[in-house]
Scaffold this motif. Structure first.
Motif, PDB file in Angstrom:
ATOM      1  N   THR A 108       0.833  -1.209   0.000  1.00 33.90           N
ATOM      2  CA  THR A 108       0.000   0.000   0.000  1.00 33.90           C
ATOM      3  C   THR A 108       0.861   1.249   0.000  1.00 33.90           C
ATOM      4  O   THR A 108       0.586   2.214  -0.733  1.00 33.90           O
ATOM      5  N   GLU A 143       2.287   1.712  -3.496  1.00 34.42           N
ATOM      6  CA  GLU A 143       1.266   2.173  -4.433  1.00 34.42           C
ATOM      7  C   GLU A 143       0.948   3.654  -4.206  1.00 34.42           C
ATOM      8  O   GLU A 143       0.805   4.417  -5.163  1.00 34.42           O
ATOM      9  N   ARG A 197       3.820   5.746  -5.589  1.00 31.89           N
ATOM     10  CA  ARG A 197       3.765   5.830  -7.056  1.00 31.89           C
ATOM     11  C   ARG A 197       2.666   6.784  -7.511  1.00 31.89           C
ATOM     12  O   ARG A 197       2.852   7.572  -8.433  1.00 31.89           O
TER      13      ARG A 197
END
Length: 111
Positions: free
Chosen positions: A49, A52, A55
């Motif tokens: 998580t 992500e 990113r």
């Protein structure tokens, strides 16, 4: 102390999410109720998580969007003819995975 060393090693390996999850688990009194696999799974999920989110943050910064819009701000009460169920399907985004296009036409505000 072993737990401090573990936290430092996770951070040194670039696993900041796992290090944070490890700290959180250390602070929870009922963490012993979980099995090793469950605790490890929570740490791995946290790491995934965190990566992500990182990113996404980089992509949003790179996109240089002029406005910050969120789905929750869409006023479905306005007379635009938007069906709530259809809008929910669009928000889900599965049409992106199927490589379908989306074209929205018409006024953006009620007349």
């Amino acid at each position: 102390m072993l737990s401090n060393h573990t936290h430092e090693r996770l951070a040194a390996l670039g696993l900041a999410g796992m290090a944070k999850a490890f700290d959180d688990q250390q602070r929870q009194p009922d963490v012993t109720a979980l099995t090793f696999e469950q605790r490890l799974g929570l740490m791995i999920d946290r790491e995934a998580t965190e990566r992500e989110n990182k990113r996404l943050t980089v992509r949003l910064k790179f996109a240089s969007l002029r406005q910050t819009a969120i789905v929750e701000d869409v006023d479905l009460r306005a007379p635009r003819g938007i069906d709530r169920a259809f809008f929910a399907k669009l928000v889900d985004g599965d049409w992106i995975g199927r490589k379908q296009n989306l074209l929205i036409t018409g006024p953006t505000e009620p007349a």
